[in-house]
Every structure is written in C-alpha cells, then in structure tokens.
Design a protein around this motif. Structure first.
Motif, mmCIF file in Angstrom:
data_model
loop_
_atom_site.group_PDB
_atom_site.id
_atom_site.type_symbol
_atom_site.label_atom_id
_atom_site.label_comp_id
_atom_site.label_asym_id
_atom_site.label_seq_id
_atom_site.Cartn_x
_atom_site.Cartn_y
_atom_site.Cartn_z
ATOM 1 N N ALA A 90 36.246 56.087 33.129
ATOM 2 C CA ALA A 90 36.628 54.924 32.309
ATOM 3 C C ALA A 90 36.962 53.730 33.194
ATOM 4 N N PHE A 91 37.645 54.005 34.309
ATOM 5 C CA PHE A 91 37.986 52.913 35.234
ATOM 6 C C PHE A 91 36.731 52.254 35.787
ATOM 7 N N TRP A 92 35.758 53.054 36.254
ATOM 8 C CA TRP A 92 34.575 52.479 36.876
ATOM 9 C C TRP A 92 33.706 51.740 35.859
ATOM 10 N N LYS A 93 33.748 52.168 34.615
ATOM 11 C CA LYS A 93 33.024 51.419 33.575
ATOM 12 C C LYS A 93 33.638 50.035 33.375
ATOM 13 N N LYS A 94 34.959 49.989 33.341
ATOM 14 C CA LYS A 94 35.639 48.696 33.210
ATOM 15 C C LYS A 94 35.419 47.848 34.451
ATOM 16 N N ALA A 95 35.491 48.494 35.622
ATOM 17 C CA ALA A 95 35.290 47.768 36.875
ATOM 18 C C ALA A 95 33.896 47.148 36.929
ATOM 19 N N LEU A 96 32.904 47.883 36.472
ATOM 20 C CA LEU A 96 31.531 47.379 36.454
ATOM 21 C C LEU A 96 31.415 46.150 35.574
ATOM 22 N N LEU A 97 31.994 46.221 34.381
ATOM 23 C CA LEU A 97 31.921 45.093 33.446
ATOM 24 C C LEU A 97 32.622 43.864 34.018
ATOM 25 N N PHE A 98 33.846 44.045 34.494
ATOM 26 C CA PHE A 98 34.602 42.907 35.031
ATOM 27 C C PHE A 98 33.934 42.330 36.266
ATOM 28 N N ALA A 99 33.375 43.189 37.110
ATOM 29 C CA ALA A 99 32.727 42.713 38.328
ATOM 30 C C ALA A 99 31.495 41.874 38.006
ATOM 31 N N ILE A 100 30.730 42.299 37.017
ATOM 32 C CA ILE A 100 29.555 41.519 36.603
ATOM 33 C C ILE A 100 29.984 40.157 36.060
ATOM 34 N N LEU A 101 31.023 40.182 35.225
ATOM 35 C CA LEU A 101 31.509 38.933 34.630
ATOM 36 C C LEU A 101 32.079 37.991 35.684
ATOM 37 N N LEU A 102 32.619 38.536 36.770
ATOM 38 C CA LEU A 102 33.130 37.703 37.853
ATOM 39 C C LEU A 102 32.015 37.232 38.772
ATOM 40 N N PHE A 103 31.074 38.118 39.061
ATOM 41 C CA PHE A 103 30.032 37.792 40.027
ATOM 42 C C PHE A 103 29.157 36.639 39.560
ATOM 43 N N ILE A 104 28.784 36.630 38.314
ATOM 44 C CA ILE A 104 27.844 35.602 37.818
ATOM 45 C C ILE A 104 28.367 34.185 38.044
ATOM 46 N N PRO A 105 29.589 33.835 37.599
ATOM 47 C CA PRO A 105 30.064 32.465 37.866
ATOM 48 C C PRO A 105 30.349 32.207 39.347
ATOM 49 N N LEU A 106 30.845 33.216 40.065
ATOM 50 C CA LEU A 106 31.125 33.019 41.486
ATOM 51 C C LEU A 106 29.849 32.728 42.266
ATOM 52 N N PHE A 107 28.813 33.521 42.016
ATOM 53 C CA PHE A 107 27.554 33.335 42.727
ATOM 54 C C PHE A 107 26.889 32.026 42.312
ATOM 55 N N THR A 108 26.966 31.699 41.030
ATOM 56 C CA THR A 108 26.364 30.458 40.539
ATOM 57 C C THR A 108 27.029 29.249 41.178
ATOM 58 N N PHE A 109 28.369 29.242 41.195
ATOM 59 C CA PHE A 109 29.084 28.123 41.792
ATOM 60 C C PHE A 109 28.779 28.026 43.284
ATOM 61 N N LYS A 110 28.756 29.175 43.978
ATOM 62 C CA LYS A 110 28.444 29.181 45.408
ATOM 63 C C LYS A 110 27.073 28.567 45.674
ATOM 64 N N SER A 111 26.120 28.878 44.816
ATOM 65 C CA SER A 111 24.746 28.395 45.000
ATOM 66 C C SER A 111 24.649 26.883 44.838
ATOM 67 N N PHE A 112 25.547 26.303 44.011
ATOM 68 C CA PHE A 112 25.466 24.866 43.739
ATOM 69 C C PHE A 112 26.458 24.033 44.539
ATOM 70 N N ILE A 113 27.253 24.668 45.388
ATOM 71 C CA ILE A 113 28.246 23.923 46.174
ATOM 72 C C ILE A 113 27.621 22.786 46.978
ATOM 73 N N PRO A 114 26.493 23.019 47.685
ATOM 74 C CA PRO A 114 25.902 21.912 48.460
ATOM 75 C C PRO A 114 25.487 20.725 47.599
ATOM 76 N N GLU A 115 25.221 20.955 46.327
ATOM 77 C CA GLU A 115 24.771 19.868 45.456
ATOM 78 C C GLU A 115 25.922 19.127 44.800
ATOM 79 N N ILE A 116 27.047 19.803 44.611
ATOM 80 C CA ILE A 116 28.145 19.167 43.876
ATOM 81 C C ILE A 116 29.289 18.711 44.782
#
Length: 401
Positions: free
Chosen positions: A243-269
């Motif tokens: 149950a823990f790893w299922k929750k960890a997977l969901l939260f990690a995906i939800l965190l990774f998407i905005p973090l990676f997206t923002f990182k990718s656009f840092i040079p532009e913004i």
C-alpha cells in the motif's frame, strides 16, 4: 555501496538485491555512453547513426541519470539499518565497526579511482559518517533532517543572495576547470599518467562536481530515507508495504511532472544565468529523486507479479556482487575506451557504446551467477566483510547465512 551478505536470521530481502542489480546495470550503461568520462562524439558516423545516438543518449539519461545513483544512496542507508539493527539485537555497538567499514570502503574507492575518476565509493565512505549521529533519533526527526538536506539549503542561499544582494560574490565553478585539465592525460597513452591524473585532477573534478550539483546534501538525505525504509520494513512484502509503494508511486508521478516541466523551461523563463544555474541544480535534483521513487516503487510493485519476478530476479546475483561489479566495470571500461587500452572512445557513439555496455553487463551478470553457485559472496564483498570483522578484541561475531 552496501554489504552483500546481511547479518540476518531471516532470508535476504531479494527485491533489494534485484533493485541494486538494476542500479548497477544502469550505471554501467551510462558510464559506457560517457566513455567513462572521456567525452567524445565521432564525426565520421553516418547521419542516421548520429540521430539514433541522440535518441539513445537522451532516453537513457532521462531514465537513469541521477536516478541510479539515488537508488544506490537509498539502499546504502537501508543496508546500514540492517547491519546496525542486527548488532544492536546482539548487544553490540556497531559504531566503531561501521567507521572501520567506511575506512575500508574509502580504500576500495581510492583504488577504483586509479581507473575511473568518477568513483562514488570514496564519497559514500565520507558521507556515510552522518548516519552515526542520526541512527538513534526518532523517525520523525530523521525525516525532518533528511528533508532539510534534500531541499539543498546551500543552493537556496546562493539563489537568494544572487537575487537580493548585489555585492554577493557568486561561487566559481571549479569542476569545469578540472575536467578540462583531465584532457591533458586523457589524450595520452600512458597508464601511469592516467593513474596519477585520476588520483589528483580527476578526483577533485568529481568532488567539486558533486558539491556544485547538490550531491553533498542529496546523498546524506537519501541515506537517511533508506534508514527509515529499513525501520518501516518497506522492502518486506506485506499488505502495508505494498500500500505504501502504491501511494509513493502516485505521489512521485504527481511531483515529477511539474518538477521536470519547470526544470525544462527554466532557461526560457529566467534570464539571469546565475539564477538559472541555481534553479537548475535544485529542480534537477528534486525531479531526479521523484523519478527515482517512481522507479523504485514500480520495481517493488512489479516484483510481486510472478511473471515479472522471473525476469527481475535474474538481477539478484548482480546486486549481491555490486561492489565487485562496480569495481570491475571501471577496470574494463577504462581499458576499452582510454588510449592506454583499446582507445574505442574515438570510434563509438552512443549506439555502439550502448551495445558494448549491454555486452559487458551480460558478461558480468553471467560471471556473478556462476560465482554465487559456489560462493556466498563476491570476491570483493568477501574481502570487505572479512576486513570489517577482523578481530580487534573478543566480541560476538556475525553469522553469515
């Protein structure tokens, strides 16, 4: 790197060995793509191969760069918990033995650096000391300290000083100069020059790079998270851990998407280059850790599936002999790519280097599988274990099972 024969009365936790095997495999492939830090991109290759090289490079670095190292760091802390907990149950204080164990690891790293300046064993040996003062703290305190370190406070200090303090002197990038100086001996064919260069110039290049990219804070933080994983028995298959790893997977995906997206656009913004660099270090570190959790949780969950388990479990011998595998890949890699050996750096792009890496992985995996049929530990794991428990005075010795 962790001890590969845990002092346990219960069977080894196989998913940990398999996960460590995945990490060492990923490190092997990335190091081959980088020619073990001898970066070179052949111009003679046909254009379709160059396109394929780019795809392979970007894909493997997206999947594993910064993540395999993070998995290793997590498992390092987990292994410390196992060792420390076992000795505590026997009434032994593990502190002295652990410090001695880290000293031995440092020596292993020193030898490994002779072949590959990017060695992480020496850094782990130093950073591992932080586990001693936190090992008996409440879990909530360990998590608070780990989270604080993972936030990369020094980088935020630089960021806000750059933003608000006009007189602030920006820390110089030192690693780039050292990496540039490495080319002086990389371009030669003397093994002795490589050894001397790696032990001096190359070693400092790796240390300064780790400092400039937040590893001095990230690694100890992940050690502590691994300690907590051990305390909570999250690698032991149970309804609660699943149950823990299922929750960890969901939260990690939800965190990774905005973090990676923002990182990718840092040079532009962000126009200011110094602010860009600080933010890139922070958000690259955070997105890597988030994706590492995605990898770990996915691996643990898939490992419970019988069909997948049959495939993933093949990595267990590789994980059990992670120290031997990590060490030998440096020796083989330097011989294959450097000028004192075959000098293949000048002929291989990412595609061919990946094929070499896969071949080396399969050869090492075959050797590990064969070796463990007649031995309980890998060669270097055996030496590390024996040296760790060398008798200084009469004490209860661990039982290897």
């Amino acid at each position: 790197m962790s001890e590969n024969t845990f002092n346990l009365k219960a069977p080894r936790i196989e998913v940990v060995d398999a996960l460590r095997g995945l990490a060492i495999m990923a490190i092997m492939l990335l190091h081959n793509l980088e020619h073990f830090d001898f970066y070179y991109f052949p111009e003679y290759l046909p254009e379709p191969i160059k396109v394929l090289d780019k795809i392979i490079w970007e894909t493997l670095f997206f999947l594993f760069a910064g993540k395999s190292y993070a998995i290793f760091s997590l498992l390092f802390g987990f292994s410390f918990f196992i060792q420390n907990d076992n000795q505590a149950k026997k009434g032994n204080d593990f502190t002295g033995r652990f410090i001695w164990r880290l000293a031995i690891l440092f020596v292993f790293g020193l030898i490994n650096t002779m072949f590959f300046s990017g060695d992480i064993l020496m850094i782990y040996a130093v950073f591992g000391l932080i586990l001693i003062p936190v090992r008996n703290l409440k879990t909530s305190y360990v998590l608070i300290i780990a989270t604080f370190l993972l936030a990369l406070p020094m980088e935020w200090f630089n960021f806000f000083n750059i933003l608000f303090n006009a007189d602030y002197v920006i820390p110089a990038n030192i690693s780039n100069a050292y990496y540039a100086n490495m080319q002086l001996y990389f371009n030669g064919n003397s093994f002795v020059d490589h050894v001397v260069g790696n032990m001096s110039v190359g070693r400092w290049a790796s240390v300064f790079w780790s400092w400039e990219n937040g590893r001095f804070f990230q690694a100890p933080a992940l050690f502590m998270f691994g300690l907590v994983v051990g305390r909570k028995q999250l690698f032991v298959s149970s309804p609660a851990s699943i149950a823990f790893w299922k929750k960890a997977l969901l939260f990690a995906i939800l965190l990774f998407i905005p973090l990676f997206t923002f990182k990718s656009f840092i040079p532009e913004i962000v126009a200011n280059k110094d602010l860009q660099n600080s933010l890139l270090v922070i958000f690259t570190s955070w997105s890597n850790v988030a994706f590492m959790v995605v990898l770990v949780s996915s691996f643990v969950l898939l490992y419970q599936k019988e069909a997948v388990n049959k495939v993933f479990s093949k990595l267990i011998p590789f994980g059990k002999m992670s120290l031997t595998s990590y060490f030998t890949q440096s020796i083989l890699g330097s011989f294959i790519y450097y000028r004192f050996g075959l000098g293949l750096y000048q002929y291989t792009g990412a595609t061919f280097s990946l094929l070499i890496g896969i071949t080396l992985f399969l050869l090492q995996l075959g050797f590990c599988t064969w070796w463990l049929k007649t031995h309980k530990q890998g060669p270097l794991e055996y030496i590390w274990h024996k040296a760790t428990w060398i008798s200084f005075k009469k004490e209860k010795k661990p039982v290897i099972i």
